[in-house]
Design an enzyme around this catalytic site. Structure first.
Site: not given
Ligand code: CTP
Length: 406
Positions: A213, A282, A312
C-alpha cells in the site's frame, strides 16, 4: 515547535577538514530557529573563512580574545553567558586535549573554561583521523572532558578525507541537529521502552510480485524520533520503506504482516508502550507461488484467493500486560471518510486507550498530516503540521495520558 527554536548556540570551530561541514551545520541550526554565534580558532581559519560563517549566521564571527569590537573587551565572558549551549564542531584531537587541560590561551578554549558550568552545556562533535581517534591519549582526554561535564555526541564511521576508513569522522550536520534537538527535549518518556510499527507490509504473490500500500512510514519514523528525543528506549519495526533510521533508535526490518507480527511478539514483552502506526495488509495471498506466475498466452488470469492476516494491535492490546496497564497501547486509523465515527469505533474494537485517526489518502507519502486523538474522554485535534512536529505533539499527549493513569 522545534526544541532548537529560540536557542542561542555558540558554534565553535577548531581546525580540521570537517570545517566544511560546519557551514551546513550553521545553516541547519538557523533553519531550526536557533541563533548562531560562530567562534573560530586560528587553525579553523585554515579550512573555512569567517565570511562563509558570517553570511550563513548573520553575525560577525569572533576569532580572537583581543577582538576590540567587544565594548568591554571580554569576549569570553560575553559569549559564554549568552549561550544556551556551546557546540564545538568540528572538535579536533588537539582541542579535546586543550579542554582536558583547561587551557585558556586562545578564545575558544577560554570561553569553554569561562562558561557557567551548571547552566551552559558544552557539546562536542569530534572529527579526526581514525588513528588519532583511537589513540589512548585522545580517549583518555575525552574521558576527562566528559568527567568535567562536556557531552560527546560521538563520531561517524566510514571513509575519511585522508583516504583511510574507520571511526573518527564528524557526524553529518543532520545527525548533529538530531542530537541537539534530543538534548533540548524534556525527557517526558524517560525510563519507557517504546515499540513502534511503521510503514506498509508487503504480501508476496510470487517471487517477483506482491501486494502493498501507499504508506511511506514517515509518521511512524517521526514518532520514533520524537520518543527517543523524549528519553525513551525505542525499537522501530519497519516494513519496506526507504527512510533513514532516527539516531539512537533500534530498527528491525520486516516485509510481511506475519514477519511484523513475529517481530512485535518478540519485543512486546519488554515494552512499556506500543504504538501501531503501520499500515498492515489485512489479507495475504493464500499461497505464494514458488516461481514467477507466467502468462500462458490463452488470456487466462491467475485466480488469487486470500486469507486474513493477524491483527497485531488487537493481539497486543489483549495481552495481560496491556490489560493490567503495564503496556500502554496506541493505535492508528487510516480512514478515507468520517474520521471521528470510524476512529471511535476502531478504538473500542481494538481495545486501546488511545487511537489516532488520520485520513490515509491525504497523508500517505506526504511530509505533513493532521491527527485526531480519540480516547475515553472524547476527541482532540492536532491540526495540520509537519509529521516531525506531530510526532512530538503526540509524544507529549501520550506522556500526559500515561501520567494520568499512574
Ligand atoms: N493493525 C495491525 N494489524 C493488522 C491491521 C491493523 O496492527 N493486521 C493496526 C494498525 O497498525 C493501526 C490499527 O490497527 O494501528 C488500525 O489499522 P487500520 O488499517 O486503520 O484498520 P483495520 O484494523 O485494518 O480496519 P479497517 O480495514 O476495517 O479499517
Amino acid at each position: 515547535m522545534n526544541p532548537l527554536s529560540g536557542k542561542h548556540i555558540v558554534l565553535g570551530l577548531s581546525g580540521g577538514i570537517a570545517c566544511y561541514k560546519a557551514a551546513e551545520l550553521a545553516r541547519l541550526l538557523v533553519k531550526a530557529g536557533a541563533t548562531v554565534q560562530a567562534v573560530m580558532t586560528e587553525a579553523a581559519g585554515q579550512f573555512i573563512t569567517a565570511v562563509t560563517l558570517q553570511a550563513l549566521t548573520g553575525r560577525a564571527v569572533v576569532a580572537s580574545q583581543w577582538d576590540l569590537r567587544e565594548p568591554n573587551a571580554m569576549a569570553h565572558i560575553n559569549l559564554s553567558r549568552e549561550a544556551d549551549a556551546i557546540l564545538i564542531a568540528p572538535c579536533s584531537a588537539d582541542f579535546i586535549a586543550r579542554l582536558a587541560q583547561g587551557r585558556s590561551d586562545e578564545l575558544l578554549s577560554l570561553l569553554c573554561v569561562a562558561r557557567p558550568i551548571e547552566r551552559v552545556p558544552l557539546l562536542l562533535a569530534p572529527a579526526m583521523n581514525r588513528e588519532m581517534w583511537a589513540h589512548p591519549a585522545t580517549q583518555r582526554n575525552l574521558m576527562q572532558v566528559a568527567a568535567d561535564g562536556a557531552v560527546s555526541l560521538g563520531v561517524g564511521c566510514g571513509e575519511q578525507a585522508c583516504g583511510e576508513t574507520g571511526d573518527g569522522r564528524m557526524l553529518e550536520p543532520a545527525e548533529i541537529i538530531e542530537e541537539l534537538e534530543a538534548f533540548f527535549t524534556p525527557k517526558r518518556l524517560a525510563g519507557e521502552r517504546v515499540l513502534i510499527t511503521a510503514g506498509p507490509t508487503f504480501e508476496a504473490i510470487d517471487p517477483v510480485r506482491g501486494i502493498t500500500n501507499h504508506s511511506s512510514g514517515k509518521m511512524g519514523f517521526a514518532i520514533a524520533r520524537a520518543a527517543r528525543e523524549a528519553g525513551a528506549q525505542v525499537t522501530l519495526i519497519a516494513g519496506p520503506v526507504h527512510l533513514p533510521t532516527p539516531r539512537g533508535v533500534a530498527r528491525v526490518d520486516v516485509h510481511s504482516a506475519r514477519n511484523m507480527f513475529e517481530a512485535v511478539e518478540q519485543h512486546a514483552p519488554t515494552a512499556t508502550v506500543f504504538i501501531a502506526t503501520a499500515a498492515v495488509a489485512d489479507w495475504r495471498p493464500a499461497a505464494v507461488a514458488l516461481h514467477k506466475i507466467k502468462k500462458d498466452g490463452s488470456g487466462a488470469v491467475p485466480q488469487l484467493s486470500f486469507v486474513e492476516n493477524p491483527d497485531i494491535l488487537a493481539h497486543v492490546a489483549a495481552s495481560p500486560r496491556a490489560r493490567h496497564g503495564q503496556l500502554y497501547c496506541v493505535g492508528f486509523a487510516a480512514e478515507s471518510e468520517d474520521l471521528l465515527a470510524n476512529a471511535s469505533a476502531k478504538r473500542k474494537r481494538k481495545g486501546v486507550p488511545l487511537l489516532v485517526g488520520n485520513i490515509g489518502p491525504a497523508t500517505f507519502g506526504q511530509d505533513d498530516n493532521a491527527l485526531l486523538l480519540v480516547d475515553e474522554t472524547g476527541a482532540q485535534e492536532l491540526p495540520r503540521a509537519s509529521k516531525r512536529e506531530l510526532g512530538r505533539a503526540l509524544v507529549q499527549q501520550m506522556a500526559e495520558r500515561m501520567r494520568g493513569r499512574q
